[in-house]
Design an enzyme around this catalytic site. Structure first.
Site, PDB file in Angstrom:
ATOM      1  N   ASP A 236       0.866  -1.186   0.000  1.00 39.75           N
ATOM      2  CA  ASP A 236       0.000   0.000   0.000  1.00 39.75           C
ATOM      3  C   ASP A 236       0.898   1.231   0.000  1.00 39.75           C
ATOM      4  O   ASP A 236       2.095   1.149   0.266  1.00 39.75           O
ATOM      5  CB  ASP A 236      -0.892  -0.018   1.256  1.00 39.75           C
ATOM      6  CG  ASP A 236      -1.771   1.234   1.352  1.00 39.75           C
ATOM      7  OD1 ASP A 236      -2.387   1.593   0.331  1.00 39.75           O
ATOM      8  OD2 ASP A 236      -1.823   1.864   2.419  1.00 39.75           O
ATOM      9  N   SER A 237       0.287   2.377  -0.251  1.00 40.81           N
ATOM     10  CA  SER A 237       1.019   3.636  -0.193  1.00 40.81           C
ATOM     11  C   SER A 237       1.484   3.956   1.228  1.00 40.81           C
ATOM     12  O   SER A 237       2.378   4.770   1.407  1.00 40.81           O
ATOM     13  CB  SER A 237       0.116   4.763  -0.689  1.00 40.81           C
ATOM     14  OG  SER A 237      -1.085   4.768   0.054  1.00 40.81           O
TER      15      SER A 237
ATOM     16  N   CYS B 148      -3.778  -0.845  -2.038  1.00 43.70           N
ATOM     17  CA  CYS B 148      -4.080   0.561  -2.299  1.00 43.70           C
ATOM     18  C   CYS B 148      -5.029   0.689  -3.496  1.00 43.70           C
ATOM     19  O   CYS B 148      -4.720   0.211  -4.592  1.00 43.70           O
ATOM     20  CB  CYS B 148      -2.766   1.279  -2.605  1.00 43.70           C
ATOM     21  SG  CYS B 148      -2.955   3.023  -2.970  1.00 43.70           S
TER      22      CYS B 148
ATOM     23  N   GLU C 285      -6.510   9.348   9.552  1.00 42.33           N
ATOM     24  CA  GLU C 285      -5.167   9.242  10.144  1.00 42.33           C
ATOM     25  C   GLU C 285      -5.075  10.037  11.436  1.00 42.33           C
ATOM     26  O   GLU C 285      -4.294   9.726  12.322  1.00 42.33           O
ATOM     27  CB  GLU C 285      -4.105   9.664   9.125  1.00 42.33           C
ATOM     28  CG  GLU C 285      -4.134   8.721   7.938  1.00 42.33           C
ATOM     29  CD  GLU C 285      -2.814   8.530   7.222  1.00 42.33           C
ATOM     30  OE1 GLU C 285      -1.874   9.296   7.476  1.00 42.33           O
ATOM     31  OE2 GLU C 285      -2.753   7.604   6.396  1.00 42.33           O
TER      32      GLU C 285
ATOM     33  N   CYS D  26     -11.354   2.995  -0.795  1.00 48.47           N
ATOM     34  CA  CYS D  26     -10.074   3.498  -0.290  1.00 48.47           C
ATOM     35  C   CYS D  26      -9.724   2.703   0.967  1.00 48.47           C
ATOM     36  O   CYS D  26     -10.608   2.341   1.743  1.00 48.47           O
ATOM     37  CB  CYS D  26     -10.195   4.987   0.043  1.00 48.47           C
ATOM     38  SG  CYS D  26      -8.737   5.694   0.821  1.00 48.47           S
TER      39      CYS D  26
ATOM     40  N   HIS E 170      -8.623   3.492   3.736  1.00 43.29           N
ATOM     41  CA  HIS E 170      -8.934   4.083   5.039  1.00 43.29           C
ATOM     42  C   HIS E 170     -10.412   4.033   5.411  1.00 43.29           C
ATOM     43  O   HIS E 170     -10.774   4.201   6.558  1.00 43.29           O
ATOM     44  CB  HIS E 170      -8.494   5.552   5.060  1.00 43.29           C
ATOM     45  CG  HIS E 170      -7.011   5.742   5.083  1.00 43.29           C
ATOM     46  ND1 HIS E 170      -6.180   5.236   4.113  1.00 43.29           N
ATOM     47  CD2 HIS E 170      -6.215   6.402   5.966  1.00 43.29           C
ATOM     48  CE1 HIS E 170      -4.933   5.579   4.387  1.00 43.29           C
ATOM     49  NE2 HIS E 170      -4.929   6.283   5.509  1.00 43.29           N
TER      50      HIS E 170
HETATM   51  N1  DGL Z   1      -4.097   3.860   0.025  1.00 44.88           N
HETATM   52  C1  DGL Z   1      -4.763   4.921  -0.681  1.00 44.88           C
HETATM   53  C2  DGL Z   1      -5.987   4.354  -1.412  1.00 44.88           C
HETATM   54  O1  DGL Z   1      -6.546   3.352  -1.030  1.00 44.88           O
HETATM   55  C3  DGL Z   1      -5.173   6.042   0.245  1.00 44.88           C
HETATM   56  C4  DGL Z   1      -4.017   6.838   0.775  1.00 44.88           C
HETATM   57  C5  DGL Z   1      -3.231   7.525  -0.319  1.00 44.88           C
HETATM   58  O2  DGL Z   1      -3.742   8.493  -0.931  1.00 44.88           O
HETATM   59  O3  DGL Z   1      -2.121   7.078  -0.583  1.00 44.88           O
HETATM   60  O4  DGL Z   1      -6.391   4.919  -2.399  1.00 44.88           O
END
Ligand code: DGL
Length: 276
Positions: free
Chosen positions: A13-14, A76, A155, A187, A189
């Site tokens: 993931d990012s 992600c 976050e 997403c 989150h």
């Molecule tokens: N992990 C990213 C997503 O699911 C969210 C956080 C980011 O913007 O990197 O799109």
């Protein structure tokens, strides 16, 4: 069962949010080992260009391939949206994204064929969900809304905060006005906002958690490919790697994963030339 079945599943993931996917994979497949990579030095991906996201995603995948994983899950949504096809053409391991499983679940759940999608700006811009839903039902109406403020609010831990409530209202009311009966949380989150979103959307709107759908999808696919770990009397371990300080990650991980992570390791990702 193939010889590779004993290897771990790689998930990237990012940043930290992909732990919501790890959580669901661990719940569905508790005896599988997981190697997690969070690119915390370069988060967020959701505001970046397709080229940049694709380059980062290829470097993330390369790291996991070197860790000898049997499959890669792109947790992600933004990286799944922009980079999945490139990843699948660059690497030989099976690579799964979160978009198709979410689109399929939404298609199965909707009754009025009007589906809402909330995600980062980059994911919405990619139209990946719209395209994936059209693969199941060309006539389905998809209403997509970028929600750039939600990642920082999650976050910050403001899951039940009145500010988050107000922001969600702003984002969701136009979708509800269009009478979506199914809403994709597109997403990493957003699973943490499920109850806050549910309160605004009401019971008549089905929420699709892309992390949950992805875990179900890979369970099925790894099973079919005979890649599930046959050793079922063991508890899978989660090894975490991050590209920035481990301290912040370890402190936040609990909230996304549902339990504390073991020690995380800081790594550097070698650059990779993406062939086109
Ligand atoms: N992990 C990213 C997503 O699911 C969210 C956080 C980011 O913007 O990197 O799109």
């Amino acid at each position: 069962v193939t010889a590779k079945a004993h290897l771990p599943i790689g998930i990237f993931d990012s940043g930290i949010g992909g732990l919501t996917v790890v959580r669901e994979v661990h719940r569905a497949l508790p005896h599988e080992d997981v190697v997690y990579l969070g690119d915390t030095a370069r988060v967020p991906y959701g505001t970046k260009s397709p080229e940049t996201v694709t380059r980062f995603a290829c470097e993330d995948a390369q790291f996991l391939v070197r860790k000898k994983v049997k499959a890669i899950v792109v947790a992600c949504n933004t990286a799944s949206a922009w980079a999945l096809a490139t990843l699948q053409s660059q690497f030989r391991v099976p690579i799964f994204g979160v978009i198709t499983p979410g689109a399929q679940a939404a298609w199965e759940k909707t009754r009025n064929r009007c589906i809402g999608v909330i995600a980062t700006a980059a994911t919405i811009r990619s139209r990946a969900y719209q395209v994936a839903i059209a693969d199941f039902d060309e006539q389905a109406k998809v209403i997509a809304c970028p929600c750039p403020l939600l990642v920082p609010l999650v976050e910050e831990g403001w899951l039940e905060h009145k500010v988050t409530q107000a922001v969600l209202q702003e984002y969701l009311l136009p979708l509800l006005r269009e009478k979506v009966d199914t809403l994709i949380l597109g997403c990493t989150h957003y699973p943490l906002l499920k109850s806050a979103i549910g309160r605004i959307a009401g019971r008549q709107v089905a929420l699709v958690d892309s992390a949950e759908c992805c875990a179900r999808f890979i369970t099925e696919h790894l099973g079919r490919a005979k890649l599930l770990n046959p050793q079922r009397d063991r508890k899978g371990r989660i090894h975490s790697y991050v590209t920035d300080d481990t301290e912040h990650f370890e402190k936040m991980a609990d909230r996304f994963l549902g339990f504390p992570v073991e020690q995380a390791w800081k790594v550097e990702l070698p650059a990779l030339l993406v062939k086109r």
